[in-house]
Design an enzyme around this catalytic site. Structure first.
Site, PDB file in Angstrom:
ATOM      1  N   ASP A  66       0.882  -1.166   0.000  1.00 51.86           N
ATOM      2  CA  ASP A  66       0.000   0.000   0.000  1.00 51.86           C
ATOM      3  C   ASP A  66       0.916   1.211   0.000  1.00 51.86           C
ATOM      4  O   ASP A  66       1.619   1.466   0.989  1.00 51.86           O
ATOM      5  CB  ASP A  66      -0.883  -0.023   1.252  1.00 51.86           C
ATOM      6  CG  ASP A  66      -1.784   1.201   1.340  1.00 51.86           C
ATOM      7  OD1 ASP A  66      -1.593   2.158   0.553  1.00 51.86           O
ATOM      8  OD2 ASP A  66      -2.685   1.203   2.197  1.00 51.86           O
ATOM      9  N   SER A 146      -0.693  13.816 -14.365  1.00 53.40           N
ATOM     10  CA  SER A 146      -1.969  13.858 -15.081  1.00 53.40           C
ATOM     11  C   SER A 146      -2.260  15.213 -15.707  1.00 53.40           C
ATOM     12  O   SER A 146      -1.997  16.261 -15.103  1.00 53.40           O
ATOM     13  CB  SER A 146      -3.111  13.510 -14.122  1.00 53.40           C
ATOM     14  OG  SER A 146      -4.339  13.568 -14.806  1.00 53.40           O
ATOM     15  N   TYR A 159      -6.890  15.301  -6.489  1.00 53.47           N
ATOM     16  CA  TYR A 159      -6.108  14.578  -7.501  1.00 53.47           C
ATOM     17  C   TYR A 159      -5.172  15.550  -8.226  1.00 53.47           C
ATOM     18  O   TYR A 159      -3.957  15.320  -8.327  1.00 53.47           O
ATOM     19  CB  TYR A 159      -7.077  13.915  -8.474  1.00 53.47           C
ATOM     20  CG  TYR A 159      -6.448  13.124  -9.587  1.00 53.47           C
ATOM     21  CD1 TYR A 159      -5.774  11.935  -9.331  1.00 53.47           C
ATOM     22  CD2 TYR A 159      -6.555  13.541 -10.917  1.00 53.47           C
ATOM     23  CE1 TYR A 159      -5.213  11.189 -10.362  1.00 53.47           C
ATOM     24  CE2 TYR A 159      -6.004  12.808 -11.946  1.00 53.47           C
ATOM     25  CZ  TYR A 159      -5.327  11.635 -11.667  1.00 53.47           C
ATOM     26  OH  TYR A 159      -4.773  10.906 -12.701  1.00 53.47           O
ATOM     27  N   LYS A 163      -1.058  15.425  -7.964  1.00 50.37           N
ATOM     28  CA  LYS A 163      -0.309  15.120  -9.187  1.00 50.37           C
ATOM     29  C   LYS A 163       0.621  16.275  -9.581  1.00 50.37           C
ATOM     30  O   LYS A 163       1.723  16.040 -10.092  1.00 50.37           O
ATOM     31  CB  LYS A 163      -1.270  14.801 -10.333  1.00 50.37           C
ATOM     32  CG  LYS A 163      -2.018  13.468 -10.175  1.00 50.37           C
ATOM     33  CD  LYS A 163      -1.070  12.286 -10.278  1.00 50.37           C
ATOM     34  CE  LYS A 163      -1.797  10.950 -10.243  1.00 50.37           C
ATOM     35  NZ  LYS A 163      -0.855   9.828 -10.265  1.00 50.37           N
TER      36      LYS A 163
HETATM   37  N1  LIG Z   1      -5.825   6.131 -17.329  1.00 55.59           N
HETATM   38  C1  LIG Z   1      -5.579   7.373 -17.654  1.00 55.59           C
HETATM   39  O1  LIG Z   1      -6.003   7.839 -18.714  1.00 55.59           O
HETATM   40  C2  LIG Z   1      -4.771   8.245 -16.750  1.00 55.59           C
HETATM   41  C3  LIG Z   1      -4.765   9.619 -17.001  1.00 55.59           C
HETATM   42  C4  LIG Z   1      -3.973  10.431 -16.220  1.00 55.59           C
HETATM   43  C5  LIG Z   1      -3.189   9.875 -15.220  1.00 55.59           C
HETATM   44  N2  LIG Z   1      -3.227   8.534 -14.981  1.00 55.59           N
HETATM   45  C6  LIG Z   1      -2.384   8.007 -13.901  1.00 55.59           C
HETATM   46  O2  LIG Z   1      -1.792   6.785 -14.309  1.00 55.59           O
HETATM   47  C7  LIG Z   1      -1.667   5.927 -13.176  1.00 55.59           C
HETATM   48  C8  LIG Z   1      -2.328   4.585 -13.474  1.00 55.59           C
HETATM   49  O3  LIG Z   1      -3.709   4.818 -13.682  1.00 55.59           O
HETATM   50  P1  LIG Z   1      -4.690   3.709 -14.253  1.00 55.59           P
HETATM   51  O4  LIG Z   1      -5.708   4.459 -15.015  1.00 55.59           O
HETATM   52  O5  LIG Z   1      -3.919   2.625 -14.883  1.00 55.59           O
HETATM   53  O6  LIG Z   1      -5.370   3.195 -12.888  1.00 55.59           O
HETATM   54  P2  LIG Z   1      -5.977   1.742 -12.557  1.00 55.59           P
HETATM   55  O7  LIG Z   1      -7.011   1.979 -11.503  1.00 55.59           O
HETATM   56  O8  LIG Z   1      -6.357   1.041 -13.787  1.00 55.59           O
HETATM   57  O9  LIG Z   1      -4.758   0.993 -11.892  1.00 55.59           O
HETATM   58  C9  LIG Z   1      -4.208   1.480 -10.683  1.00 55.59           C
HETATM   59  C10 LIG Z   1      -3.564   0.328  -9.918  1.00 55.59           C
HETATM   60  O10 LIG Z   1      -3.062   0.847  -8.668  1.00 55.59           O
HETATM   61  C11 LIG Z   1      -3.452  -0.031  -7.619  1.00 55.59           C
HETATM   62  N3  LIG Z   1      -3.526   0.684  -6.335  1.00 55.59           N
HETATM   63  C12 LIG Z   1      -4.569   1.439  -5.876  1.00 55.59           C
HETATM   64  N4  LIG Z   1      -4.283   1.933  -4.658  1.00 55.59           N
HETATM   65  C13 LIG Z   1      -3.039   1.470  -4.342  1.00 55.59           C
HETATM   66  C14 LIG Z   1      -2.194   1.633  -3.217  1.00 55.59           C
HETATM   67  N5  LIG Z   1      -2.579   2.373  -2.143  1.00 55.59           N
HETATM   68  N6  LIG Z   1      -0.987   1.016  -3.208  1.00 55.59           N
HETATM   69  C15 LIG Z   1      -0.596   0.247  -4.263  1.00 55.59           C
HETATM   70  N7  LIG Z   1      -1.368   0.053  -5.363  1.00 55.59           N
HETATM   71  C16 LIG Z   1      -2.554   0.666  -5.402  1.00 55.59           C
HETATM   72  C17 LIG Z   1      -4.809  -0.563  -8.059  1.00 55.59           C
HETATM   73  O11 LIG Z   1      -5.156  -1.741  -7.347  1.00 55.59           O
HETATM   74  C18 LIG Z   1      -4.574  -0.777  -9.546  1.00 55.59           C
HETATM   75  O12 LIG Z   1      -4.008  -2.055  -9.813  1.00 55.59           O
HETATM   76  C19 LIG Z   1      -2.266   6.668 -11.984  1.00 55.59           C
HETATM   77  O13 LIG Z   1      -1.254   7.309 -11.259  1.00 55.59           O
HETATM   78  C20 LIG Z   1      -3.178   7.666 -12.643  1.00 55.59           C
HETATM   79  O14 LIG Z   1      -3.400   8.809 -11.853  1.00 55.59           O
HETATM   80  C21 LIG Z   1      -4.010   7.701 -15.709  1.00 55.59           C
END
Ligand SMILES: NC(=O)c1ccc[n+]([C@@H]2O[C@H](COP(=O)([O-])OP(=O)(O)OC[C@H]3O[C@@H](n4cnc5c(N)ncnc54)[C@H](O)[C@@H]3O)[C@@H](O)[C@H]2O)c1
Length: 267
Positions: A66, A146, A159, A163
């Protein structure tokens, strides 16, 4: 030893059990890295580590982590160092919360949780990994940030703030660590990750709106669109690139994303 761009490197990817983190872990394994899958969801984390071993023949371990817990973040780095003697690449990707609501209604608890997840977790990991990178004169840190923060999207203050704080940390560490061979960069992705799929399932128009708003007409794929850029940042090829933000989003950062949340709905 395999011959990929990350052959012989040891990498930690947080939140690697799903979404972008999983895509990154898979590409890292394909490129020859040893990968520590650091994930809060044990079933997903174990599954991904197994896939990396079975599909790519990679050395891969799962560590229940975590990232909001400092002791667990330290244990994550210790595990990689104990198993493989180093941490060469750290990808701070985990995220797992979100509320939508107006600035004036955000609570201290929401802000504190966001900063624990998006700022302190990555900072503790960087602090713990850096001495090992410095000792070897080589290191790569990639922090997932982000466009939400960069463009100040409405409704997601905690958020956006966490970020953008992480981007400032990225740039400060990049400057301080530049003489050591450790480069630190940020990626702002746009991808159909697990988090996005969940939002789209609850609100089916979101997927169509997101695709239409993107200059390339589609949101990216975690493994085939986002992860290759993270592989590049983690590789030798990125040795002269530090303190940058790469928008890996099909061009969304150019025209912005037309997303107007229901600011007066339930938090
Ligand atoms: N998907 C997008 O378009 C997007 C856009 C901007 C930024 N992001 C950033 O990219 C990253 C990944 O996003 P995503 O969309 O793949 O998210 P996702 O929810 O698909 O995956 C996130 C993963 O992190 C894990 N997680 C959650 N809380 C946790 C914790 N406390 N400790 C360890 N693991 C934990 C979850 O179980 C999951 O496996 C994030 O930092 C997100 O802010 C994503």
């Amino acid at each position: 030893m395999s011959e990929g761009a990350l052959a012989g490197r040891t990498a930690i990817v947080t939140g690697a059990g799903d979404g972008i983190g999983k895509g990154v872990a898979r590409r890292f394994a394909a490129e020859g890295a040893r990968v520590l899958v650091a994930e809060i969801d044990t079933a997903n984390g174990e599954r991904v580590a197994r896939e990396l071993r079975e599909e790519f023949g990679a050395e891969a371990l799962f560590q229940a982590t975590d990232v909001t817990d400092k002791a667990q973040v330290h244990a994550m780095v210790d595990t990689a160092v104990r198993a493989w003697g180093s941490v060469d690449v750290l990808v701070n990707n985990a995220w797992g919360m979100g509320t939508v609501g107006r600035v004036e209604r955000k609570t201290d608890e929401q802000l504190q949780r966001a900063f624990a997840m998006g700022y302190y977790g990555p900072l503790w990991a960087m602090q713990a990994a850096f001495p090992h990178m410095k000792e070897r004169g080589w290191g790569r840190v990639v922090n997932m940030c982000s466009l939400n923060g960069v463009n100040a999207h409405m409704g997601t203050l905690e958020y956006n703030s966490a970020k953008e704080a992480l981007r400032t940390l990225t740039r400060t560490a990049a400057r301080e660590w530049a003489p050591t061979g450790v480069v630190v960069n940020a990626v702002c992705p746009g991808a159909k990750s697990a988090a996005f799929q969940r939002r789209a399932a609850a609100n089916p128009e979101i997927a169509a709106i997101a695709d239409k708003a993107n200059p390339m007409g589609r949101l990216g794929d975690p493994e085939t669109d986002i992860a290759p850029v993270v592989v590049f940042l983690a590789s030798e090829a990125a040795r002269y690139l530090t303190g940058n933000t790469l928008f890996v989003d099909g061009g969304s950062h150019i025209n912005g994303v037309a997303w107007t949340p229901d600011l007066d709905g339930e938090q």
